[in-house]
Design a protein around this motif. Structure first.
Motif, PDB file in Angstrom:
ATOM      1  N   GLN A   1      -4.778  13.249   6.861  1.00 29.87           N
ATOM      2  CA  GLN A   1      -5.153  13.406   8.260  1.00 29.87           C
ATOM      3  C   GLN A   1      -5.781  12.110   8.776  1.00 29.87           C
ATOM      4  OE1 GLN A   1      -4.408  16.353   9.838  1.00 29.87           O
ATOM      5  NE2 GLN A   1      -3.506  16.941   7.865  1.00 29.87           N
ATOM      6  N   GLY A   2      -5.332  11.668   9.933  1.00 29.87           N
ATOM      7  CA  GLY A   2      -5.878  10.443  10.514  1.00 29.87           C
ATOM      8  C   GLY A   2      -4.819   9.373  10.616  1.00 29.87           C
ATOM      9  N   GLU A   3      -5.203   8.259  11.230  1.00 30.86           N
ATOM     10  CA  GLU A   3      -4.269   7.176  11.476  1.00 30.86           C
ATOM     11  C   GLU A   3      -4.335   6.124  10.371  1.00 30.86           C
ATOM     12  OE1 GLU A   3      -2.038   6.945  13.939  1.00 30.86           O
ATOM     13  OE2 GLU A   3      -2.649   8.991  14.490  1.00 30.86           O
ATOM     14  N   PRO A   4      -3.178   5.608   9.975  1.00 27.46           N
ATOM     15  CA  PRO A   4      -3.193   4.516   8.996  1.00 27.46           C
ATOM     16  C   PRO A   4      -3.744   3.231   9.603  1.00 27.46           C
ATOM     17  CG  PRO A   4      -0.954   5.379   9.351  1.00 27.46           C
ATOM     18  CD  PRO A   4      -1.831   6.017  10.344  1.00 27.46           C
ATOM     19  N   GLN A   5      -4.191   2.344   8.749  1.00 30.89           N
ATOM     20  CA  GLN A   5      -4.587   0.995   9.155  1.00 30.89           C
ATOM     21  C   GLN A   5      -3.574   0.006   8.587  1.00 30.89           C
ATOM     22  OE1 GLN A   5      -8.557  -0.011   7.984  1.00 30.89           O
ATOM     23  NE2 GLN A   5      -9.528   1.412   9.395  1.00 30.89           N
TER      24      GLN A   5
ATOM     25  N   GLN B   1       8.264  -7.447   8.318  1.00 36.37           N
ATOM     26  CA  GLN B   1       7.123  -8.150   8.902  1.00 36.37           C
ATOM     27  C   GLN B   1       5.979  -7.196   9.215  1.00 36.37           C
ATOM     28  OE1 GLN B   1       7.942 -11.016  11.955  1.00 36.37           O
ATOM     29  NE2 GLN B   1       9.955 -11.544  11.109  1.00 36.37           N
ATOM     30  N   THR B   2       5.924  -6.075   8.497  1.00 30.91           N
ATOM     31  CA  THR B   2       4.871  -5.099   8.769  1.00 30.91           C
ATOM     32  C   THR B   2       3.552  -5.526   8.143  1.00 30.91           C
ATOM     33  OG1 THR B   2       6.561  -3.383   8.801  1.00 30.91           O
ATOM     34  CG2 THR B   2       4.257  -2.669   8.671  1.00 30.91           C
ATOM     35  N   GLY B   3       3.523  -5.669   6.817  1.00 35.41           N
ATOM     36  CA  GLY B   3       2.301  -6.099   6.143  1.00 35.41           C
ATOM     37  C   GLY B   3       1.888  -5.129   5.070  1.00 35.41           C
ATOM     38  N   VAL B   4       0.583  -4.820   5.002  1.00 33.19           N
ATOM     39  CA  VAL B   4       0.053  -3.829   4.068  1.00 33.19           C
ATOM     40  C   VAL B   4      -0.718  -2.789   4.859  1.00 33.19           C
ATOM     41  CG1 VAL B   4      -0.062  -5.437   2.129  1.00 33.19           C
ATOM     42  CG2 VAL B   4      -2.039  -5.185   3.618  1.00 33.19           C
ATOM     43  N   SER B   5      -0.667  -1.556   4.413  1.00 24.52           N
ATOM     44  CA  SER B   5      -1.288  -0.472   5.166  1.00 24.52           C
ATOM     45  C   SER B   5      -2.156   0.391   4.268  1.00 24.52           C
ATOM     46  CB  SER B   5      -0.228   0.408   5.831  1.00 24.52           C
ATOM     47  OG  SER B   5       0.475  -0.297   6.817  1.00 24.52           O
ATOM     48  N   GLY B   6      -3.256   0.880   4.856  1.00 27.80           N
ATOM     49  CA  GLY B   6      -4.125   1.844   4.206  1.00 27.80           C
ATOM     50  C   GLY B   6      -3.936   3.193   4.854  1.00 27.80           C
ATOM     51  N   LEU B   7      -3.502   4.190   4.072  1.00 20.05           N
ATOM     52  CA  LEU B   7      -3.222   5.526   4.588  1.00 20.05           C
ATOM     53  C   LEU B   7      -4.333   6.470   4.154  1.00 20.05           C
ATOM     54  CD1 LEU B   7       0.538   5.622   3.527  1.00 20.05           C
ATOM     55  CD2 LEU B   7      -0.456   4.629   5.586  1.00 20.05           C
ATOM     56  N   PRO B   8      -4.711   7.428   4.967  1.00 15.73           N
ATOM     57  CA  PRO B   8      -5.808   8.341   4.599  1.00 15.73           C
ATOM     58  C   PRO B   8      -5.420   9.231   3.415  1.00 15.73           C
ATOM     59  CG  PRO B   8      -4.732   9.053   6.620  1.00 15.73           C
ATOM     60  CD  PRO B   8      -4.155   7.719   6.292  1.00 15.73           C
TER      61      PRO B   8
END
Length: 695
Positions: A658-662, A647-654
């Motif tokens: 460096q930085g936080e995923p969305q 149930q997580t979804g889809v994520s955008g990783l840098p």
């Protein structure tokens, strides 16, 4: 070839109709056969035009005109009637290539064949002129090559000798580059006009290109009236034959008998149309047409078991396959083409408009959650749809209720939908201009991506679509072979694969002149794209089908290792093991993606990025909810997008590491997929479609 549709007659006179050969603004041409199995092209005026006495008279006049020519060099009229207020003409069915098609496929004709073409067409024109007629439209598409020699078709604009060329305002009275100067100028024409056209046809056949060319139609017409033909491509030994035909003064052109005698055709000319590649194609088409019509012969037109005349019904597949994926050419009395080949004709299926412009979305913020651009659109997709396919300004997917649909990338509004196809075989983009899929009979079908306008079709026995570029489509046939179909609608090659493709659709990648396949068992094979020949094999690479990534001369393979392989030889350049041993079900490498020279792939629960030499490009980014079967990452802007499980979804990783995923949360645990283009990520979540911004 299209199947009969609603409103199409099943029978006209003695002819049972089985399919539509072509249609235009004034009528249709059907493929039909009588009870003896004799094939025919049956041309019918549209019902809404049949009440027009002028058109009906013109239609029937064409039949009378063609019937008046009894030469062996034309297609014979078999019957013509006015039935139920609708006139129809049945003529010989010619299953051979046209001259322009033959030259495009095999190049210019050799010396002997050009001479026999000249002799045969000149004799045919002599017979036409003897009836008091002038053909007025002699050109390569109106010359059909059969095993009995060339046939001249299309008497749709034939007129009595010295008849005035009458046209509507703005209408071109001739085919540019083939009509005589007096036709271009709208003057009275005689038999000499056909001799000018004959010279242009012979120059094209001998040289492989038109004698008159120009960037605009008006420029071509000007050259016909005032310029000289370009005969540079015509062999020196044949120029004496064609040059006199191009005289500006009609009286200075030779007579048909003079051309026939000057041709000095070789003895036993019939063998020219039965030898070589051209002869093989003619034999193949004619034999296939004979097999088709043999199925219709018999005492009764239909029977309870769905047969026609004692044989099986002519299905759309059988009609299409008569030329091995080509087109069965029908001559309608020599007159099928007067509406199919002029201004009111349907679009050329190989005339593809330029790619639509793509308006990229602005990049979003790297902080917070992904911005929802549009959607979610509920219940628009089939639950089993393959990943969405962005093609410039539309995104394509398997539609709810069947078929495929295209939505605008900017706002999600439906652009077009096609219902009579099956998406089990998949769908592909051809050069960012066409969308390809298959129907239930294995026919490869294409549409203009931006509009949904249908284009060319080929009966390719499609089992699974594998890959495509601007030149060709690669597919697996229903019997497990590999096949390449060019974007000219012609089958280029069919080969047995170097390893078994049974058990499901293989994952495929195309690039650097090679097609790379990964089967259900995780074995990898590469074949050459130009001829289907085996390049190399790599056994046991993965536990299942993982799509490769190709960049330059290197192919990257996921699975038990991440491997970089030389695409031409299969030589391993480097390999990287996963963080955990690949024997575990949730370990190993997922399918890679290459962007900007960097290879991105999931390694167990981390996104890894490597340079082309295998060195680390950025720090790994840990991902919480990913489990096989993995999908290739999608790289857009400064982010790499992945599908997470549960149930997580889809994520955008840098991309920098460096930085936080969305993460865009998707509450349910149903199948989902994504694709990205133009700074947009398109997500299919079961039957729901939405678009997200990237950063």
């Amino acid at each position: 070839m299209k199947p009969l549709g609603q409103g199409d007659p099943l029978r006209l006179g003695p002819y049972r109709l089985h399919g539509v050969l072509g249609e235009g603004g004034m009528g249709k041409v059907y493929f039909g056969a009588d009870v003896s199995g004799r094939p025919a092209a049956v041309k019918v005026l549209l019902p809404e035009l049949a009440h027009d006495g002028h058109l009906t008279e013109r239609f029937l006049r064409e039949a009378r005109t063609a019937q008046a020519v009894t030469s062996e060099g034309v297609a014979r009229v078999l019957a013509a009637e006015l039935e139920g207020g609708r006139p129809w003409i049945a003529t010989e069915f010619l299953a051979g290539p046209t001259l322009d098609d033959a030259v495009a496929r095999y190049g210019p004709l050799d010396d002997a064949t050009v001479r026999e073409l000249a002799r045969s067409l000149a004799r045919t024109l002599q017979d036409v002129h003897a009836t008091g007629l002038v053909h007025r439209d002699v050109k390569p598409p109106n010359v059909v090559l059969t095993s009995r020699g060339p046939r001249l078709i299309d008497f749709g604009i034939a007129r009595p000798e010295h008849g005035l060329t009458l046209t509507r305002t703005g209408q071109i009275p001739v085919t540019p580059g083939y009509g005589a100067p007096e036709q271009v100028l709208g003057q009275r024409v005689g038999p000499a006009a056909d001799l000018f056209s004959l010279g242009a046809v012979l120059a094209f056949a001998a040289g492989g290109r038109p004698a008159y060319t120009g960037t605009e139609i008006t420029a071509v017409l000007y050259e016909v009236v005032h310029g000289d033909p370009d005969l540079g491509a015509v062999p020196e030994g044949l120029r004496y034959l064609v040059t006199p035909c191009f005289a500006k003064d009609p009286a200075a052109r030779p007579l048909p008998t003079q051309v026939a005698e000057a041709a000095a055709a070789p003895p036993r000319p019939e063998r020219l149309w039965k030898s070589g590649q051209l002869g093989a194609e003619i034999r193949q088409r004619e034999a296939a047409a004979h097999r088709l019509t043999a199925r219709t012969s018999g005492p009764s037109p239909t029977s309870e078991d769905g047969t026609v005349g004692g044989g099986p019904l002519l299905t759309r597949r059988r009609l299409l396959s008569a030329t091995g994926g080509g087109v069965l050419l029908a001559s309608a009395g020599g007159g099928a083409a007067w509406w199919l080949g002029r201004g009111d004709a349907p679009p050329n299926p190989f005339d593809i408009p330029p790619a639509a412009k793509l308006r990229a979305a602005p990049l979003g913020s790297a902080d917070g959650s992904p911005k929802q651009l549009w959607g979610p659109l509920q219940d628009v997709a089939d639950a089993g749809s393959r990943p969405p396919l962005p093609v410039r300004d539309v995104v394509v997917f398997a539609a709810s209720g069947g078929g495929i649909a295209a939505r605008q990338v900017t706002d999600g509004r439906e652009r077009w939908r096609v219902g009579d196809v099956k998406t089990d075989a998949g769908y592909l983009s051809i050069g960012d201009r066409l969308v390809a899929t298959a129907d239930g009979e294995g026919t490869l079908r294409t549409w203009v991506a931006a509009t949904g306008s249908p284009r060319w079709t080929v009966d390719a026995q499609v089992g699974a679509l594998l890959a495509a570029d601007a030149q060709a489509v690669y597919l697996q046939t229903t019997d497990g072979r590999l096949r390449c179909v060019g974007t000219d609608g012609k089958v280029r090659w069919t080969k047995q694969p170097p390893l078994s493709l049974s058990g499901g659709h293989p994952a495929a990648a195309l690039g650097a002149g090679h097609l790379v396949l990964c089967t259900q068992t995780g074995d990898v094979a590469a074949v050459r794209a130009d001829d289907g020949a085996r390049a190399w094999l790599r056994k046991g690479q993965a536990a299942g089908p993982l799509r490769a990534a190709i960049d330059g001369g290197t192919v990257y393979l996921g699975g038990r290792t991440l491997a970089a392989v030389e695409i031409t030889s299969g030589r391993q350049l480097w390999t990287r093991n996963p963080m955990r041993p690949p024997r575990q079900s949730d370990s190993g490498w997922g399918p890679p993606t290459v962007a900007g020279g960097v290879v991105y792939a999931l390694d167990c629960e981390a996104l890894r990025s490597l340079h082309a030499d295998g060195s680390q490009a950025a720090d790994p980014v840990i991902v919480a909810g990913v489990a096989p079967p993995w999908q290739p990452p999608a790289v857009q802007g400064n982010s790499v997008w992945i599908v997470e499980s549960g149930q997580t979804g889809v994520s955008g990783l840098p991309r920098s590491g460096q930085g936080e995923p969305q993460t865009f949360a998707l509450a349910d645990d149903r199948p989902r997929s994504l694709a990205a283009d133009g700074n947009r990520v398109f997500v299919l979540n079961h039957t729901t479609l939405l678009a997200l911004s990237v950063y």
